[in-house]
Design a protein around this motif. Structure first.
Motif, PDB file in Angstrom:
ATOM      1  N   GLY A  57       0.714  -1.260   0.061  1.00  0.00           N
ATOM      2  CA  GLY A  57       0.057  -0.087   0.029  1.00  0.00           C
ATOM      3  C   GLY A  57       0.916   1.115   0.146  1.00  0.00           C
ATOM      4  O   GLY A  57       0.243   2.414   0.180  1.00  0.00           O
ATOM      5  N   LEU A  58       2.071   1.085  -0.189  1.00  0.00           N
ATOM      6  CA  LEU A  58       2.880   2.202  -0.256  1.00  0.00           C
ATOM      7  C   LEU A  58       2.885   3.062  -1.534  1.00  0.00           C
ATOM      8  O   LEU A  58       3.311   2.491  -2.371  1.00  0.00           O
ATOM      9  CB  LEU A  58       4.437   1.791   0.050  1.00  0.00           C
ATOM     10  N   GLU A  59       2.354   4.310  -1.538  1.00  0.00           N
ATOM     11  CA  GLU A  59       2.065   4.817  -2.766  1.00  0.00           C
ATOM     12  C   GLU A  59       3.379   5.845  -3.333  1.00  0.00           C
ATOM     13  O   GLU A  59       3.612   6.054  -4.363  1.00  0.00           O
ATOM     14  CB  GLU A  59       1.115   6.123  -2.473  1.00  0.00           C
ATOM     15  N   GLY A  60       4.002   6.029  -2.378  1.00  0.00           N
ATOM     16  CA  GLY A  60       5.518   6.717  -2.795  1.00  0.00           C
ATOM     17  C   GLY A  60       6.238   7.078  -1.459  1.00  0.00           C
ATOM     18  O   GLY A  60       5.799   7.058  -0.196  1.00  0.00           O
ATOM     19  N   LEU A  61       7.614   7.615  -1.778  1.00  0.00           N
ATOM     20  CA  LEU A  61       8.253   7.950  -0.634  1.00  0.00           C
ATOM     21  C   LEU A  61       9.347   8.941  -1.190  1.00  0.00           C
ATOM     22  O   LEU A  61       9.614   9.022  -2.474  1.00  0.00           O
ATOM     23  CB  LEU A  61       9.090   6.874  -0.247  1.00  0.00           C
ATOM     24  N   ASP A  62       9.847   9.927  -0.295  1.00  0.00           N
ATOM     25  CA  ASP A  62      10.941  10.756  -0.897  1.00  0.00           C
ATOM     26  C   ASP A  62      12.082  10.196  -0.110  1.00  0.00           C
ATOM     27  O   ASP A  62      12.407   9.311   0.237  1.00  0.00           O
ATOM     28  CB  ASP A  62      10.550  12.191  -0.659  1.00  0.00           C
ATOM     29  N   SER A  63      13.247  11.165  -0.317  1.00  0.00           N
ATOM     30  CA  SER A  63      14.554  10.739   0.267  1.00  0.00           C
ATOM     31  C   SER A  63      14.444  10.599   1.683  1.00  0.00           C
ATOM     32  O   SER A  63      15.221   9.821   2.331  1.00  0.00           O
ATOM     33  CB  SER A  63      15.607  12.021  -0.146  1.00  0.00           C
ATOM     34  N   MET A  64      13.766  11.264   2.474  1.00  0.00           N
ATOM     35  CA  MET A  64      13.572  11.195   3.971  1.00  0.00           C
ATOM     36  C   MET A  64      12.746   9.958   4.216  1.00  0.00           C
ATOM     37  O   MET A  64      13.114   9.127   5.234  1.00  0.00           O
ATOM     38  CB  MET A  64      12.577  12.102   4.567  1.00  0.00           C
ATOM     39  N   GLY A  65      12.058   9.426   3.394  1.00  0.00           N
ATOM     40  CA  GLY A  65      11.378   8.338   3.489  1.00  0.00           C
ATOM     41  C   GLY A  65      12.513   6.812   3.503  1.00  0.00           C
ATOM     42  O   GLY A  65      12.312   5.866   4.067  1.00  0.00           O
ATOM     43  N   LEU A  66      13.325   6.999   2.354  1.00  0.00           N
ATOM     44  CA  LEU A  66      14.103   6.099   2.331  1.00  0.00           C
ATOM     45  C   LEU A  66      15.288   6.350   3.560  1.00  0.00           C
ATOM     46  O   LEU A  66      15.663   5.177   3.816  1.00  0.00           O
ATOM     47  CB  LEU A  66      15.096   6.599   0.885  1.00  0.00           C
ATOM     48  N   ALA A  67      15.488   7.048   3.849  1.00  0.00           N
ATOM     49  CA  ALA A  67      16.570   7.428   4.932  1.00  0.00           C
ATOM     50  C   ALA A  67      15.932   6.663   6.297  1.00  0.00           C
ATOM     51  O   ALA A  67      16.535   6.288   6.861  1.00  0.00           O
ATOM     52  CB  ALA A  67      16.800   9.071   5.290  1.00  0.00           C
ATOM     53  N   THR A  68      14.665   6.987   6.406  1.00  0.00           N
ATOM     54  CA  THR A  68      13.940   6.439   7.304  1.00  0.00           C
ATOM     55  C   THR A  68      13.771   4.676   7.330  1.00  0.00           C
ATOM     56  O   THR A  68      14.101   4.290   8.321  1.00  0.00           O
ATOM     57  CB  THR A  68      12.372   6.777   7.441  1.00  0.00           C
ATOM     58  N   LEU A  69      13.606   4.387   6.060  1.00  0.00           N
ATOM     59  CA  LEU A  69      13.842   2.529   5.931  1.00  0.00           C
ATOM     60  C   LEU A  69      15.149   2.261   6.336  1.00  0.00           C
ATOM     61  O   LEU A  69      15.357   1.311   6.883  1.00  0.00           O
ATOM     62  CB  LEU A  69      13.461   2.338   4.684  1.00  0.00           C
ATOM     63  N   LEU A  70      16.276   2.883   6.045  1.00  0.00           N
ATOM     64  CA  LEU A  70      17.745   2.815   6.338  1.00  0.00           C
ATOM     65  C   LEU A  70      17.897   2.654   7.907  1.00  0.00           C
ATOM     66  O   LEU A  70      18.502   2.040   8.563  1.00  0.00           O
ATOM     67  CB  LEU A  70      18.672   3.636   5.560  1.00  0.00           C
TER      68      LEU A  70
END
Length: 149
Positions: A57-70
């Motif tokens: 259900g993830l519709e999108g992410l930005d660079s902060m979203g990627l940093a959060t996953l990391l």
């Protein structure tokens, strides 16, 4: 308008796997809330050995979203918990591939990738300075002027 992120704990099963379902966008506006939610669920669930994020259900992410996953990956690993990014939509797959974080966050992706997965890896490629691109993913292996490395 993008939907706000809605992290939902779907189940904390006795099998040692904590499951979280992501819906909406993971971005600069909600990444702290998501990281706090996931961290609290990890802390509140005893004997967790794996955290499974259902990203369908993830519709999108930005660079902060990627940093959060990391960051979540780093925290989970430090706690002895393996992070699984399940049901990755194309937008997440593309972000992980383009940024070079796919191998880090999904180390077993090569073992599971089939022909359809390999062809999607060629979906993002840069074009030469003249703006002319080849006709397919195999062009990236070509040699000579305009060849891509």
């Amino acid at each position: 308008m993008p939907h706000p992120l809605d992290p939902e704990t779907t189940t904390a099963a006795d099998d040692g796997v904590l499951r979280l379902e992501l819906r909406g966008y993971l971005d600069h506006g909600n990444c702290d809330r998501f990281l706090d939610h996931a961290g609290a669920r990890l802390a509140a669930t005893p004997r967790v050995r794996a955290l499974r994020l259902d990203c369908a259900g993830l519709e999108g992410l930005d660079s902060m979203g990627l940093a959060t996953l990391l960051m979540l990956h780093r925290r989970a690993t430090a706690a002895g918990v393996r992070l699984h990014l399940a049901n990755r939509p194309p937008v997440l797959e593309r972000m992980l591939t383009v940024t070079g974080t796919l191998d880090h966050l999904v180390p077993d992706h090569r073992a599971r990738s089939g022909p359809q997965n390999r062809s999607s890896q060629g979906a993002y490629r840069s074009t030469p300075d003249d703006g002319v691109s080849g006709s397919g993913p195999a062009d990236a292996d070509a040699e000579g002027p305009g060849a891509h490395v």
